[in-house]
Design a protein around this motif. Structure first.
Motif, PDB file in Angstrom:
ATOM      1  N   TRP A  35      -2.775  62.011  -9.079  1.00 28.88           N
ATOM      2  CA  TRP A  35      -1.679  61.112  -9.424  1.00 28.88           C
ATOM      3  C   TRP A  35      -1.007  61.463 -10.747  1.00 28.88           C
ATOM      4  CZ3 TRP A  35      -5.821  57.795  -7.278  1.00 28.88           C
ATOM      5  CH2 TRP A  35      -5.533  57.384  -5.978  1.00 28.88           C
ATOM      6  N   SER A  94       6.246  56.440  -3.762  1.00 32.91           N
ATOM      7  CA  SER A  94       4.984  56.001  -3.172  1.00 32.91           C
ATOM      8  C   SER A  94       5.011  54.504  -2.879  1.00 32.91           C
ATOM      9  CB  SER A  94       3.826  56.343  -4.120  1.00 32.91           C
ATOM     10  OG  SER A  94       2.609  55.864  -3.630  1.00 32.91           O
ATOM     11  N   GLY A 105       5.674  61.846  -4.563  1.00 32.81           N
ATOM     12  CA  GLY A 105       5.628  60.455  -4.103  1.00 32.81           C
ATOM     13  C   GLY A 105       5.027  60.352  -2.715  1.00 32.81           C
ATOM     14  N   TRP A 145       1.440  58.596  -1.842  1.00 28.61           N
ATOM     15  CA  TRP A 145       1.284  57.583  -0.804  1.00 28.61           C
ATOM     16  C   TRP A 145       0.125  57.953   0.122  1.00 28.61           C
ATOM     17  CZ3 TRP A 145       2.520  58.624   4.435  1.00 28.61           C
ATOM     18  CH2 TRP A 145       2.306  57.538   5.284  1.00 28.61           C
ATOM     19  N   SER A 202       2.692  51.977  -0.700  1.00 29.35           N
ATOM     20  CA  SER A 202       1.463  52.209  -1.449  1.00 29.35           C
ATOM     21  C   SER A 202       0.523  51.014  -1.355  1.00 29.35           C
ATOM     22  CB  SER A 202       1.793  52.469  -2.921  1.00 29.35           C
ATOM     23  OG  SER A 202       0.638  52.391  -3.718  1.00 29.35           O
TER      24      SER A 202
END
Length: 188
Positions: free
Chosen positions: A49, A77, A20, A24, A82
Motif C-alpha cells: 500500500w 481503491s 488503486g 483494492w 475498498s
C-alpha cells in the motif's frame, strides 16, 4: 524545475490509478486472510500500500508526486469498494504525506536507494499513526509498536527497495526517457 508538465500529471495519474486497482484487490485478499484478529504479523505485507507514493516520487522527481499518487491510488481503491471505505483516502493521504516529507527534506534532489528507504519509512509513519488511532486505539502500546515494527520491515522492503528497483527497471526500458529518472541511473 518544480512545475508539473502534462507528462508528469499523466504518469502520476496512471501510477495512482493502476495501484488503486492493486490496492483494492490486495485489500480483498488481506481482509480475507487477516480480519478479525489482532495480528501484528499481518502488516508484514502492508508495504504494497505504500508503493505508489515512493515510486511516483522516484520517477517524477517533483514536489507533490508522492502525495498525489498515493492519495489517488487510495481514492481509486475506495471507489472500487475498498474494505475500509472512504477511510482508505485518509490513510492514503497520511502515507503519501509521510513519503513526501522525506523527499521534501532532501529538497527533491536525492533519489538514491537510502532516500527511497527513508521515504518508505516516512510512509510507514503515516500508516502507523493512522491505523493505530483509527483501528487499534484500545490496543496495548507494546502491541501497537509490534505493528509498527512489522509495518517498517514491509514498507522498507516492498515500498522502499521494491520501488527503487522498479524505477531502475523502468528506466532501463526507456519508458522514463522524458524524466530525469530515465536519463540517469540513480546511484545506491
Amino acid at each position: 524545475m518544480t512545475s508539473w508538465r502534462t507528462v508528469d500529471i499523466v504518469v502520476a495519474s496512471v501510477l495512482g490509478v493502476a495501484f488503486g486497482v492493486v490496492f483494492w484487490q490486495w485489500g480483498v485478499i488481506w481482509a480475507a486472510l487477516f480480519s478479525g484478529a489482532v495480528n501484528p504479523a499481518a502488516y508484514l505485507v502492508s508495504g504494497v500500500w505504500l508503493v505508489p507514493g515512493v515510486l511516483a516520487a522516484l520517477v517524477i522527481r517533483k514536489p507533490g508526486a508522492a502525495l498525489f499518487a498515493e492519495t489517488l491510488a487510495a481514492a481509486v481503491s475506495a471507489l472500487l469498494g475498498s474494505t475500509w471505505g472512504l477511510d482508505t483516502v485518509a490513510s492514503g493521504l497520511m502515507q503519501g504525506a509521510g513519503a513526501e516529507l522525506v523527499f521534501a527534506a532532501t529538497l527533491y534532489r536525492s533519489f538514491w536507494l537510502p532516500t527511497a528507504l527513508l521515504a518508505s519509512a516516512g510512509a510507514v509513519a503515516g500508516e502507523w499513526v493512522h491505523d493505530m488511532t483509527i483501528y487499534y486505539a484500545g490496543t496495548a502500546f507494546d502491541v501497537q509498536l509490534a505493528y509498527g515494527a512489522f509495518m517498517l520491515i514491509s514498507g522498507v522492503l516492498i515500498a522502499g527497495l521494491g520501488s527503487w528497483l522498479l524505477a531502475r527497471a523502468m528506466a532501463r526500458t526507456g519508458v522514463l526517457a522524458p524524466f530525469p529518472s530515465g536519463q540517469s541511473q540513480p546511484r545506491v
